[in-house]
Scaffold this motif. Structure first.
Motif: not given
Length: 79
Positions: A7-17
């Motif tokens: 995830v590139a932006r927002g509260p979950q930035k950096g989260e792997v999906v």
């Protein structure tokens, strides 16, 4: 096969999906963000193939609220 994006932006930035598996067992690729354009595929191999052809993929994780559409340049496919 491993298919991931971050995830590139927002509260979950950096989260792997990873590819989001829908209730019917399929994965979704699409040329646009609109549901009418969704293409359902049965396997991760089909998902990866369509991503490599330039379609976007719906991806999610337990920490990310709802699946999101990721562009092919953001998705890493390891075979």
């Amino acid at each position: 096969m491993k298919i991931v994006a971050k995830v590139a932006r927002g509260p979950q930035k950096g989260e792997v999906v990873t590819p989001h598996r829908h209730e019917d067992g399929t994965y979704v690729v699409s040329p646009t963000r609109f549901e009418k354009d969704y293409i359902r595929v049965a396997s991760l191999e089909d998902f990866a193939s369509q991503i490599q052809k330039g379609l976007k993929g719906r991806m999610s994780s337990p920490a990310v609220k709802g699946p999101r559409l990721f562009s092919p340049k953001s998705i890493i496919i390891e075979r």
